[in-house]
Structures are given as C-alpha cells and as structure tokens.
Design a protein around this motif. Structure first.
Motif, short mmCIF file in Angstrom:
data_model
loop_
_atom_site.label_atom_id
_atom_site.label_comp_id
_atom_site.label_asym_id
_atom_site.label_seq_id
_atom_site.Cartn_x
_atom_site.Cartn_y
_atom_site.Cartn_z
N ASP A 40 -6.80 -1.13 -6.33
CA ASP A 40 -5.62 -1.70 -5.69
C ASP A 40 -5.98 -2.56 -4.48
N GLY A 41 -7.26 -2.71 -4.21
CA GLY A 41 -7.69 -3.56 -3.10
C GLY A 41 -7.84 -2.82 -1.79
N SER A 42 -7.64 -1.51 -1.81
CA SER A 42 -7.75 -0.75 -0.57
C SER A 42 -9.21 -0.56 -0.18
N GLU A 43 -9.39 -0.18 1.06
CA GLU A 43 -10.71 0.16 1.60
C GLU A 43 -10.62 1.62 1.98
N SER A 83 -14.99 -0.70 -0.64
CA SER A 83 -14.00 -1.57 -1.27
C SER A 83 -14.62 -2.16 -2.53
N ARG A 86 -14.05 -7.08 -6.38
CA ARG A 86 -13.33 -7.62 -7.53
C ARG A 86 -13.57 -9.12 -7.68
N THR A 87 -13.46 -9.88 -6.62
CA THR A 87 -13.63 -11.33 -6.72
C THR A 87 -15.01 -11.69 -7.26
N ARG A 120 -7.14 -2.33 5.51
CA ARG A 120 -7.47 -3.61 4.90
C ARG A 120 -8.11 -4.47 5.97
#
Length: 121
Positions: A40-43, A83, A86-87, A120
């Motif tokens: 979900d993009g969280s750290e 984290s 993803r990119t 974030r």
C-alpha cells in the motif's frame, strides 16, 4: 540522527536489479507476505511484522529482500523502516509485483500484528 549500525545499508541500483535475485527473494512465503503488507506504499518498522521465526531469522528475511532490491530500508533512530521499491521493480519487471502480491493473498499467512507505526517520507 546517527545510524543504528556502523555499516551503511546498501541497495542495488534499479539497473542492477536481477530477475533471478528478485524471484528468489519473493519465493519464500514469509518474505512474500512482508512484500504484500508493504504494497500500500506505507513505510513500516521491522517490529510491526509478527513473523513466526527468531529475531535473527527475521533480520535475514529483511536483508534478503533489501539485497535483492525488493525493499528499501532506512534507519530512523532505533527503528529500521521498510518500504517497497515498487517504482524500481515495476520499471524493470512490469507486472511482477502485482502478480506476487495477488498470490500472497492465497499463499501466505498474515504476518502483521498491527500497523503500529506507518509513516510516509
């Protein structure tokens, strides 16, 4: 703030990511579950994950993911934050993470006690 380790954390550059290394890192159900929880993009700090293994084995799983380039880690005081890269993974291997995360839902046990800390950058 000072780092919690004397040795700096290293991460492979995007162009150096190896499909074999990434697939190997994603092949373990616990590591796959870690990745799914970061999707979900969280750290999240390592302590947010309730893994059914010893602390040294947990460290090994996180290091394996970091050295393969799947996650990014940074020290924040006494915590090590994680984290998902993803990119970078999506740029090198389009669709791979989506497939892995989808599979994690059916293959992996839940590994989070709770989202105690989520920041974030």
């Amino acid at each position: 703030m000072a780092s919690r380790t004397a040795v700096p954390l290293t991460h492979p550059d995007r162009d150096a990511l190896s499909l074999i290394d990434v697939l190997s890192a994603l092949s373990d159900p616990l590591r796959l579950a870690i990745v799914a929880n970061l999707a979900d993009g969280s750290e999240m700090p390592c302590t947010a994950f309730e893994l059914p293994v010893s602390k040294s084995t947990q460290s090994w799983h996180f290091r394996t993911l970091r050295e393969a380039g799947v996650i990014r880690q940074r020290d924040d005081g006494t915590r090590r934050l994680n984290s998902l890269r993803r990119t970078d993974i999506d740029a090198r291997f389009p669709g791979l993470l989506d497939l892995a995360i989808r599979e994690a839902a059916t293959l992996c046990p839940p590994v989070l006690a709770e989202r105690r800390t989520s920041t974030r950058p």
